[in-house]
Design an enzyme around this catalytic site. Structure first.
Site, mmCIF file in Angstrom:
data_model
loop_
_atom_site.group_PDB
_atom_site.id
_atom_site.type_symbol
_atom_site.label_atom_id
_atom_site.label_comp_id
_atom_site.label_asym_id
_atom_site.label_seq_id
_atom_site.Cartn_x
_atom_site.Cartn_y
_atom_site.Cartn_z
ATOM 1 N N CYS A 10 36.643 40.577 34.235
ATOM 2 C CA CYS A 10 35.573 41.483 33.812
ATOM 3 C C CYS A 10 33.954 41.080 34.589
ATOM 4 O O CYS A 10 34.277 40.475 35.517
ATOM 5 C CB CYS A 10 35.487 41.396 32.244
ATOM 6 S SG CYS A 10 34.829 39.684 31.819
ATOM 7 N N CYS A 83 37.137 45.799 31.821
ATOM 8 C CA CYS A 83 35.738 46.485 31.450
ATOM 9 C C CYS A 83 35.646 47.330 32.800
ATOM 10 O O CYS A 83 36.293 47.194 33.828
ATOM 11 C CB CYS A 83 34.528 45.321 31.347
ATOM 12 S SG CYS A 83 33.962 44.929 33.067
ATOM 13 N N CYS A 90 35.641 45.941 41.533
ATOM 14 C CA CYS A 90 36.383 44.872 42.117
ATOM 15 C C CYS A 90 36.762 45.396 43.402
ATOM 16 O O CYS A 90 37.313 46.619 43.535
ATOM 17 C CB CYS A 90 37.626 44.736 41.074
ATOM 18 S SG CYS A 90 38.642 43.448 41.672
#
Length: 144
Positions: A10, A83, A90
């Site tokens: 997250c 999230c 990412c």
């Protein structure tokens, strides 16, 4: 037999990913090596500690980690973002297996009284708990 590694990711690694790490380890730690990290670690939220301890989960070994701790160093069979920010930001990196997205509201962003905030953290903990159990059921792994 080696265990599959799971990374929960997250933004802050203060609440949602920490909860998911702790709960998967509690239920199936004999099947997985479980980790969590954040894109911008903020430190472990005290409410996270409190709501996990309420259900008997020890967080004394938990601390907030950055994704860089693992990138290019550890192969993960599963990357699970918890999230939308982490899902969108990412990076793809070598050694990453299956990627999944389990979006949860950020309890650390909630504004309210201490009791209201605690209740929000419990709500998100319970949602994550249910999702972890569901995933284990999908994989035919019994919950310990």
């Amino acid at each position: 037999m080696s265990k599959a590694r799971v990374l929960f990711l997250c933004t802050g690694n203060s609440a949602r990913s920490q909860m998911a790490e702790a709960l998967l380890r509690k239920y199936a730690g004999d099947h997985f090596e479980v980790y969590s990290a954040g894109l911008e670690p903020k430190g472990l939220n005290p409410y996270t500690v409190k709501v996990l301890e309420e259900i008997g989960v020890d967080t004394s070994q938990h601390y907030s980690k950055t994704l860089d701790t693992f990138m290019g160093k550890v192969h993960f069979g599963y990357l699970i973002t918890v999230c939308s920010n982490a899902e969108e930001n990412c990076p793809i990196f070598p050694g990453m297996g299956m990627r999944m997205h389990w979006p949860f509201e950020d309890p650390a962003a909630f504004v309210g009284s201490e009791e209201e905030t605690l209740q929000k953290f419990r709500e998100i903990r319970d949602q994550i708990d249910a999702r972890v159990r569901e995933w284990l059921k999908e994989m035919n792994i019994p919950v310990n």
